[in-house]
Motif scaffolding. Sequence first.
Motif, PDB file in Angstrom:
ATOM      1  N   PRO A 162      57.828  18.616  60.200  1.00  0.00           N
ATOM      2  CA  PRO A 162      58.745  17.586  59.721  1.00  0.00           C
ATOM      3  C   PRO A 162      58.685  16.326  60.567  1.00  0.00           C
ATOM      4  O   PRO A 162      59.431  16.180  61.515  1.00  0.00           O
ATOM      5  N   GLY A 177      54.839  25.339  60.831  1.00  0.00           N
ATOM      6  CA  GLY A 177      54.906  24.612  62.089  1.00  0.00           C
ATOM      7  C   GLY A 177      56.293  24.566  62.708  1.00  0.00           C
ATOM      8  O   GLY A 177      57.234  25.175  62.221  1.00  0.00           O
ATOM      9  N   GLU A 193      51.224  16.661  58.328  1.00  0.00           N
ATOM     10  CA  GLU A 193      52.606  17.128  58.345  1.00  0.00           C
ATOM     11  C   GLU A 193      52.891  18.054  57.172  1.00  0.00           C
ATOM     12  O   GLU A 193      53.730  18.950  57.271  1.00  0.00           O
ATOM     13  N   SER A 194      52.199  17.860  56.075  1.00  0.00           N
ATOM     14  CA  SER A 194      52.407  18.734  54.922  1.00  0.00           C
ATOM     15  C   SER A 194      51.716  20.075  55.136  1.00  0.00           C
ATOM     16  O   SER A 194      52.320  21.120  54.943  1.00  0.00           O
ATOM     17  N   VAL A 195      50.457  20.021  55.535  1.00  0.00           N
ATOM     18  CA  VAL A 195      49.701  21.262  55.676  1.00  0.00           C
ATOM     19  C   VAL A 195      50.337  22.169  56.723  1.00  0.00           C
ATOM     20  O   VAL A 195      50.463  23.369  56.527  1.00  0.00           O
ATOM     21  N   PHE A 196      50.768  21.578  57.833  1.00  0.00           N
ATOM     22  CA  PHE A 196      51.305  22.403  58.909  1.00  0.00           C
ATOM     23  C   PHE A 196      52.823  22.477  58.887  1.00  0.00           C
ATOM     24  O   PHE A 196      53.431  22.901  59.854  1.00  0.00           O
ATOM     25  N   ALA A 197      53.430  22.065  57.753  1.00  0.00           N
ATOM     26  CA  ALA A 197      54.879  22.124  57.608  1.00  0.00           C
ATOM     27  C   ALA A 197      55.568  21.509  58.811  1.00  0.00           C
ATOM     28  O   ALA A 197      56.399  22.120  59.464  1.00  0.00           O
ATOM     29  N   PHE A 217      43.027  17.358  55.564  1.00  0.00           N
ATOM     30  CA  PHE A 217      43.639  18.359  54.712  1.00  0.00           C
ATOM     31  C   PHE A 217      42.810  19.647  54.716  1.00  0.00           C
ATOM     32  O   PHE A 217      43.308  20.741  54.950  1.00  0.00           O
ATOM     33  N   ARG A 262      56.078  12.304  56.675  1.00  0.00           N
ATOM     34  CA  ARG A 262      56.598  12.990  55.501  1.00  0.00           C
ATOM     35  C   ARG A 262      57.936  12.397  55.089  1.00  0.00           C
ATOM     36  O   ARG A 262      58.227  12.283  53.904  1.00  0.00           O
TER      37      ARG A 262
END
Lengths: 515, 319, 355
Positions: B256, B166, B250-254, B145, B260
């Motif tokens: 999908p 991302g 996957e959250s930090v770099f958007a 993170f 997630r």
Amino acid sequence: MKKFASMISIIIALMMLFSLTAFAGEAEQDPKYVEHMNVVIDNTQIAAINPIGSGGPGSATGWVYMMVYDTLVAFDDNTGEYSPNLATSWEWEGDDWTTVIFHLRDDVVFSNGEPFTAADVVFTIEQALLNPGSVAGGTYQTVASAEALDDYTVKLTLQSPKPQILFDCSSELGGIMCKKAVEEDPDKGVWIGTGAFKITDFGTNDFVELERNDLYWGEPVPTKSMSLRYIPEMSTRLMMLMNGEADICFNLSEQDLDLVMADPEHFKTFEYLQNNNSDIGFNMNDPLCGDLNFRMAVASAINRADIALGGAGIYAVPETTGTFWGSGEAFRNTDIPIIPYDLEKAKEYLAASPYNGEEVELITAIPTMINASAVIQNQLAEIGINVVIKQTDPASLMAACSYGSTEYQMYAFVGAFGFEPYSSTLGIFGKAAMQNRATYDNEEVQAILDKAATETDPEIQKEYYYKIQELVAQDIPYINLFNMKQVISALNSVDGLKIANDGGHDLRYMYKLAE
Amino acid sequence: MIRYIIKRLLYLIPVILCVSFLVFALMDLTPGSIVDSMIPSDATPEMKQAILEQYDMDKPMLYRYAKYMYHFVQGDLGKSDISGESILNMYLTRLPNTLLLAVTSLFIAALLAIPMGIRAARHAGTLTDTLTTVVTLIGMSMPAFWLGLILLFIFSFQLRWFPAGGNMGFVSYILPSVCNGLNMMAGTTRQTRSAMLEVLNADFLRTARAKGVPERRVIWKHALGNAMIPILTTLGGNLSTAMAGSVVIESVFAWPGVGRLTAEAIMSRDTKLACGAVIMTTILYVVMMLLIDLAYAFVDPRIKARYVRAKKVRRRAVS
Amino acid sequence: MFGKKKKMNTQDQVVLSEQHDSDYVLEVSDLVVHYELENETVEAVNGISLRLKKGETIGLVGETGAGKSSTALAILNMVPDPPGVIKQGTILVNGHDMLHLKREELEKVRGKDISIIFQDPMTSLNPVMTVGDQIAESVMLHEPVNKAEAMERAKEMLELVGIPGERAGEYPHQFSGGMKQRVVIAIALSCNPKCLLADEPTTALDVTIQAQVLDMMNDLKNRLGTSLVMITHDLGVIAAICDTVAVMYAGKIVEYGTLEDIFNHTMHPYTEGLFNSLPRINQKGSKLIPIPGLMPDPTKLPVGCAFEPRCKYATAACREKPVENRQVSDTHTVLCCAYEDPDFMLDRRRKVTDE
């Protein structure tokens, strides 16, 4: 190998889709405005675009529904008045508030070119009733049947008297869908509406690509295409705004907002006070919390300014009146005085209550309320109340405290207020209503609610709702603490966003000025 | 060999049963259910009942589980309760994202870790070795993170080299791959180092040097070829984990991906989607592990011989 | 790695090495190898000189730890460094100064001019490469051939060592110990080296296999005209194939001579001890006489004779000063100060004379 090949083809297909959306459409564009806008959304992500097939929408889903579908009537949040939309006029049959007839516009076509008729309205409502768990199902729950009298006239018969059906018919969640399109393609046909935009691509919990519907019957929108992307991480959202990858960005952290506000040359903010109240509530069935003296003791011992500061800093605005009502909702009784902060009084009340120094359980969820709870805990400790905080997640809290049964003595959470006063009041104060987390049950309130159900005269409505607020303020099942100030950050060149205090913003006429 | 593969795949059945039951049971034990978010605040009791019935929430968990599995054995993963979309479709649209990220980050990890590990092993006990150990320790203990945000801050925000959001073509693979890869790299470097240390004193390297094999080839072909199994195990483990998707990355770099998808399904109490995603990931994981086991046979002929011999013996027994 | 350019270089090298006109294929002089550990130094080889003519076989005999293997590694300049250091000496292999060649040049000499067979065939082969590849690799490194030609050559080599060529595609684990050693020999001989070092090539094998492998080596050596350094602790092996023998003890050659010199004119007490510890088949009931004691600690070698503590002929003089090498005949030298007394004679010699 085969699997790999199919994977590659999926990727290629996706890439082609992206490139298609980038170059599709050749309609003329006002040079004043930038053609494409990038909107970055938060965890109110869009799980589905299907009003009749999916449930539990986040607020961003509502934005897309508002852009894609139109409703029969329009509702003004501020004045509480209804105005024509897809329906040009409506009338009630009889005086029992169970039958309403809508006259529809005859010049509307769906984004796929199909003409809009009464059959589409009937289809949408019937499909909604078949799926009670869907968003449209919830919206039209009180409808018994829908009937097309002719191509442009629809009759709705209700299960029970409900003048507020007009409000339901103004909800973007009950937007009218194209019968023919849905029947031809149950998956993508549901994307077809009469709204200002049409959907060109959608990835669950990821992105929505929208393009201006050139067949739109209403005032043309300035922006040709928009994409809404879900970016889970706040810092990533900030960097996207700062980088210019995003034109407008929802829900930044407080520290990140400071950065944005420090640069007014490039960025602007849209601010509004949330309609919802952050509050603490008591389980009225609990022997201790059911005692008015105890509740008074708590109410006198809390200092809202400190709680707000602890909860969300400058983004929490402490409540100044004694009413428990949506901050932007009509008929808000601001005359009700707040219970003053007075530790001496609080101790007197506490002495008169059955409290004996035992532990009082307070359940809470979401960061702001968890922070606020810690402050509450300290403040109540000053008069000798021993609060134990139990943290959980929102879904668990709502499951533990709803429908007039609450497993905990106290909770600290956010009450969801709507703009239609009757539904909103019933949902929170009605006996065994979903949001009645305090298990509040007052016969007098109930009796007024019964009368208010079919009252449409604003003067009388005002009288009813003011009375209810007074009664609730005397019983204090809930103590309002603060309202959250919401800040939306955007580039300076962005405007046209129509803010709604309940988060149901209107993005249709949003634009970005060309340099 | 085929028989071995089939046997391994058959193990999937009890694993899937266990995993899916656990998902259902745990989701049932967690307070809140899918219908809570669906019932409007002004819902009548009849309405509430209708919704409960629509999602079988009025029935016990075992009923829902049995119903789900009944459809599952017919090859139907069902539809998500929230989005109404086919779960298999939802999973498959996100899987390529996760797979690509997993593969690119594995590539970066291997590209960095193997030379570093070899270098550390060849210079064991020297400053190079110590430095490598320090670097890998930092790599291991750095949360993905934090590393992700730092990478974003430097390369996306300050230098503007890569987009912060991302999934926008080739360039957006780089930062998440590097972030994921750096995390994977640490363990692989250490594994390479210890595997190489074992091999570097082997007699056959002496043979290779004695016949004039250049030092570079001695290390990269003769030594690495023999140290490959433990390295492969680590890399394979990393790959399998990466294929399950990393919620954090996957959250930090958007991004999908399936990680997630699964996490969001659990958050929104979409039991069917969560279960379907977990089952798919389980299958993927088991198949991946099987592939890694099979890859051993390519790396090490002695392991290959074991499969082949087993087959021969069985043939003999039959005739 | 195996580009054409490199091969051209190899050929240049070959031409270069052919210009060398000395009689000797291998010349080692005054070689000293130490292993420098953190707090002590192992003096493994302490001043060894050897010379080997084309086609000749020299036997390097001695107990474990006498420094035989270190000598072999040093000849290839492959002493593991750290901790091994070649302190002094010169090594000429076919005229190449092994201690002063660049790494790339060294790699060209190894396998081409000189190669080695290690003791344990079980671990000497790369388990993840086919035996054919391992032989062909050597061929490709030193000769301008393509992969197919190299593989063809590898098969020929296998046939030469008595393994069917079609087994080239098999892996080492599919071969028995004796077969593996044949493969190792095939690798070593694949480029026709001028000199072959064999470091106890049969020790790890079954006795029945030992003779086969030895016979084959002897046969190949004669056929290919290779010079051989046979390192062993087995005097029987020495007797079977060697022309010259060097007896090593504690890193020094204590006796050096022709096979005849060593076996029939034994001079050094240690050599005598080796003979005494051999079983004699023709004298049933005779006892083996082991050499008493152990080799001295190679980190603390004495000033005087290293064999002195175990030597039954030892005098005080042996302990005090370094021993000088004594030329007994044109071909025979011995490192023993007992011969300062002109009447001194070993028991073994005496017995022979008595009989």
